[in-house]
Design an enzyme around this catalytic site. Structure first.
Site, PDB file in Angstrom:
ATOM      1  N   LEU A   1     -41.587  49.545 -25.441  1.00 23.95           N
ATOM      2  CA  LEU A   1     -41.036  50.709 -24.738  1.00 23.95           C
ATOM      3  C   LEU A   1     -42.105  51.780 -24.533  1.00 23.95           C
ATOM      4  O   LEU A   1     -42.156  52.427 -23.486  1.00 23.95           O
ATOM      5  CB  LEU A   1     -39.863  51.296 -25.535  1.00 23.95           C
TER       6      LEU A   1
ATOM      7  N   ASP B   1     -52.506  56.181 -37.108  1.00 17.80           N
ATOM      8  CA  ASP B   1     -51.288  55.796 -37.822  1.00 17.80           C
ATOM      9  C   ASP B   1     -50.412  57.048 -37.911  1.00 17.80           C
ATOM     10  O   ASP B   1     -50.814  58.051 -38.512  1.00 17.80           O
ATOM     11  CB  ASP B   1     -51.682  55.298 -39.231  1.00 17.80           C
TER      12      ASP B   1
ATOM     13  N   TYR C   1     -33.538  50.897 -41.303  1.00 14.56           N
ATOM     14  CA  TYR C   1     -33.709  51.186 -39.868  1.00 14.56           C
ATOM     15  C   TYR C   1     -32.596  52.114 -39.388  1.00 14.56           C
ATOM     16  O   TYR C   1     -32.847  53.160 -38.791  1.00 14.56           O
ATOM     17  CB  TYR C   1     -33.698  49.871 -39.073  1.00 14.56           C
TER      18      TYR C   1
ATOM     19  N   LYS D   1     -32.940  56.039 -38.088  1.00 11.72           N
ATOM     20  CA  LYS D   1     -32.631  56.447 -36.721  1.00 11.72           C
ATOM     21  C   LYS D   1     -31.611  57.592 -36.701  1.00 11.72           C
ATOM     22  O   LYS D   1     -31.672  58.480 -35.843  1.00 11.72           O
ATOM     23  CB  LYS D   1     -32.155  55.246 -35.898  1.00 11.72           C
TER      24      LYS D   1
ATOM     25  N   ILE E   1     -32.844  46.017 -26.327  1.00  8.97           N
ATOM     26  CA  ILE E   1     -33.812  45.803 -25.245  1.00  8.97           C
ATOM     27  C   ILE E   1     -34.800  44.744 -25.728  1.00  8.97           C
ATOM     28  O   ILE E   1     -35.245  44.793 -26.882  1.00  8.97           O
ATOM     29  CB  ILE E   1     -34.628  47.099 -24.958  1.00  8.97           C
TER      30      ILE E   1
ATOM     31  N   THR F   1     -38.112  43.439 -26.508  1.00  9.46           N
ATOM     32  CA  THR F   1     -39.513  43.856 -26.706  1.00  9.46           C
ATOM     33  C   THR F   1     -40.064  42.983 -27.839  1.00  9.46           C
ATOM     34  O   THR F   1     -39.342  42.137 -28.372  1.00  9.46           O
ATOM     35  CB  THR F   1     -39.621  45.333 -27.156  1.00  9.46           C
TER      36      THR F   1
HETATM   37  N1  NAD Z   1     -36.294  47.246 -28.505  1.00 12.17           N
HETATM   38  C1  NAD Z   1     -35.101  47.735 -28.781  1.00 12.17           C
HETATM   39  O1  NAD Z   1     -34.066  47.067 -28.606  1.00 12.17           O
HETATM   40  C2  NAD Z   1     -34.964  49.128 -29.317  1.00 12.17           C
HETATM   41  C3  NAD Z   1     -33.691  49.682 -29.378  1.00 12.17           C
HETATM   42  C4  NAD Z   1     -33.529  50.968 -29.863  1.00 12.17           C
HETATM   43  C5  NAD Z   1     -34.631  51.684 -30.272  1.00 12.17           C
HETATM   44  N2  NAD Z   1     -35.868  51.136 -30.213  1.00 12.17           N
HETATM   45  C6  NAD Z   1     -36.978  51.963 -30.669  1.00 12.17           C
HETATM   46  O2  NAD Z   1     -37.941  52.081 -29.634  1.00 12.17           O
HETATM   47  C7  NAD Z   1     -39.229  52.310 -30.215  1.00 12.17           C
HETATM   48  C8  NAD Z   1     -40.203  51.302 -29.620  1.00 12.17           C
HETATM   49  O3  NAD Z   1     -39.811  50.010 -30.051  1.00 12.17           O
HETATM   50  P1  NAD Z   1     -40.173  48.670 -29.263  1.00 12.17           P
HETATM   51  O4  NAD Z   1     -38.919  47.905 -29.112  1.00 12.17           O
HETATM   52  O5  NAD Z   1     -41.014  48.990 -28.094  1.00 12.17           O
HETATM   53  O6  NAD Z   1     -41.001  47.925 -30.397  1.00 12.17           O
HETATM   54  P2  NAD Z   1     -42.497  47.401 -30.401  1.00 12.17           P
HETATM   55  O7  NAD Z   1     -42.659  46.750 -31.727  1.00 12.17           O
HETATM   56  O8  NAD Z   1     -42.761  46.606 -29.172  1.00 12.17           O
HETATM   57  O9  NAD Z   1     -43.343  48.747 -30.315  1.00 12.17           O
HETATM   58  C9  NAD Z   1     -43.482  49.635 -31.396  1.00 12.17           C
HETATM   59  C10 NAD Z   1     -44.900  50.118 -31.410  1.00 12.17           C
HETATM   60  O10 NAD Z   1     -45.049  51.052 -32.491  1.00 12.17           O
HETATM   61  C11 NAD Z   1     -46.317  50.824 -33.070  1.00 12.17           C
HETATM   62  N3  NAD Z   1     -46.360  51.306 -34.450  1.00 12.17           N
HETATM   63  C12 NAD Z   1     -45.711  50.806 -35.533  1.00 12.17           C
HETATM   64  N4  NAD Z   1     -46.047  51.483 -36.640  1.00 12.17           N
HETATM   65  C13 NAD Z   1     -46.924  52.456 -36.258  1.00 12.17           C
HETATM   66  C14 NAD Z   1     -47.640  53.464 -36.951  1.00 12.17           C
HETATM   67  N5  NAD Z   1     -47.518  53.622 -38.281  1.00 12.17           N
HETATM   68  N6  NAD Z   1     -48.465  54.280 -36.240  1.00 12.17           N
HETATM   69  C15 NAD Z   1     -48.602  54.124 -34.901  1.00 12.17           C
HETATM   70  N7  NAD Z   1     -47.956  53.159 -34.186  1.00 12.17           N
HETATM   71  C16 NAD Z   1     -47.133  52.344 -34.866  1.00 12.17           C
HETATM   72  C17 NAD Z   1     -46.480  49.307 -33.010  1.00 12.17           C
HETATM   73  O11 NAD Z   1     -47.830  48.902 -33.178  1.00 12.17           O
HETATM   74  C18 NAD Z   1     -45.905  48.986 -31.640  1.00 12.17           C
HETATM   75  O12 NAD Z   1     -46.867  48.976 -30.609  1.00 12.17           O
HETATM   76  C19 NAD Z   1     -39.041  52.166 -31.724  1.00 12.17           C
HETATM   77  O13 NAD Z   1     -38.909  53.443 -32.297  1.00 12.17           O
HETATM   78  C20 NAD Z   1     -37.744  51.392 -31.844  1.00 12.17           C
HETATM   79  O14 NAD Z   1     -37.103  51.607 -33.060  1.00 12.17           O
HETATM   80  C21 NAD Z   1     -36.064  49.877 -29.743  1.00 12.17           C
END
Ligand code: NAD
Length: 304
Positions: free
Chosen positions: A63, A111, A208, A212, A241, A243
């Site tokens: 995302l 980080d 998680y 949130k 979503i 990912t």
């Molecule tokens: N995919 C879904 O269905 C969904 C639904 C609701 C919420 N989200 C939220 O959306 C956000 C993005 O998730 P996503 O699905 O793209 O997942 P993703 O795993 O593809 O991306 C998450 C990114 O965060 C980075 N990350 C993790 N720990 C980190 C740290 N300590 N410092 C810096 N970067 C760090 C990872 O390297 C990764 O690139 C998250 O907060 C997730 O909880 C995702």
């Protein structure tokens, strides 16, 4: 000293003026009174972010990278922040795309759980851009393992909270500090999840979901403090979503996608690009009266 009035309202209250713009009916009336006035749609301009600077954590993929691309398309100069020393191939392709659009996308490794590290990095980005940061999207997050709440291991519980809660706060805090110092009416978007509001059926993701919920309340709390400075803070709560994060579950159990899809009235999970509109709206002046809100985009998952 701050006094309390009979109504219980703290005094003095800082009141912001209502922005007045030549859009909507005001524009219609201007055109009515001046036949030479050339009309054109203004709604696209309301979403534009020309000469603005945006920061997106978790920007190397999923995302976060899509959000970075949207912000570039709206004209912003964007900084993606993520863990790897070097960005992945998709990010590099997006930097070339941004250049062709006439803007730029930059990568910085950090980080988000390191408060000083992220604060120093955001100060550096601000310094590179005349102290200007207009948009912050805190999207870095992790899911943790799936495990019963009775046996969930403490180290993993703490780690999920550290990234999803502390990391989101440290990123938003650092950007808010810069916005406030520079007097910028910025927009901060904390990526929460529908898991803040409902429990994912049959998925034991206790830290998680806990993290949130904290993010949604964090957005409200920051919105309350920063409203008088014109800084808006909202949370965005996506549903399922596909990912890298969700692929870790979906690719292991092929029946999981149809199960998750059956939990919303649209009967499918979402695609990354289906959040483009909402991020554009939240980041831009198009949402100028929206703060402290949690925007759910879940294909209707939470209505049942
Ligand atoms: N995919 C879904 O269905 C969904 C639904 C609701 C919420 N989200 C939220 O959306 C956000 C993005 O998730 P996503 O699905 O793209 O997942 P993703 O795993 O593809 O991306 C998450 C990114 O965060 C980075 N990350 C993790 N720990 C980190 C740290 N300590 N410092 C810096 N970067 C760090 C990872 O390297 C990764 O690139 C998250 O907060 C997730 O909880 C995702």
């Amino acid at each position: 000293m701050v006094g309390i009035t009979a109504l219980g309202v703290r005094n003095p209250v800082k009141l912001a003026g209502v922005p007045s713009k030549e859009i909507g009916l005001n524009d219609v009336l201007k055109a009515e009174s001046d036949p030479t006035y050339v009309v054109k749609p203004k709604i696209y301009d309301e979403f534009a972010l020309p000469n603005q600077v945006a920061v997106v954590t978790g920007g190397d993929g999923g995302l976060g990278l899509e959000f970075a691309i949207v912000l570039c398309e709206l004209g912003a100069k964007v900084y993606g922040i993520d863990l790897p020393e070097e960005p992945g191939a998709d990010f590099i392709a997006a930097t070339r795309y941004a250049k062709k659009l006439g803007t730029s996308l930059h990568y910085r490794s950090s980080d988000v759980t390191n408060q000083k590290g992220i604060s120093d990095l955001i100060s550096q980005i601000a310094a590179e851009n005349d102290d200007q940061i207009h948009v912050c999207v805190a999207a870095a997050g992790i899911l943790g393992i799936e495990e019963s709440c009775t046996t969930y291991p403490s180290e993993m519980f703490k780690k999920v909270l550290d990234v999803n809660c502390n990391g989101v706060f440290f990123s938003a805090q650092a950007c808010a500090k810069q916005m406030k110092a520079a007097g910028i009416f910025g927009s901060i978007i904390l990526i929460a999840s529908m898991s803040a509001t409902v429990v994912n059926r049959e998925m034991n993701w206790i830290p998680y979901n806990t993290s949130k919920s904290a993010v949604v309340q964090m957005a409200r709390s920051m919105a309350a403090e920063l409203g008088p400075d014109g800084i808006r803070v909202n949370s965005l709560s996506p549903g399922h979503i596909r990912t890298k994060m969700t692929a870790a579950v979906l690719d292991v159990d092929p029946e999981m996608e149809s199960f998750w899809a059956s939990l919303n009235p649209m009967g499918r999970i979402g695609a990354v690009h289906e959040l483009r509109g909402v991020i554009a709206w939240l980041a831009s002046g198009a949402s100028s009266f929206c703060t402290g809100s949690d925007i759910l985009v879940s294909g209707g998952h939470t209505i049942w």
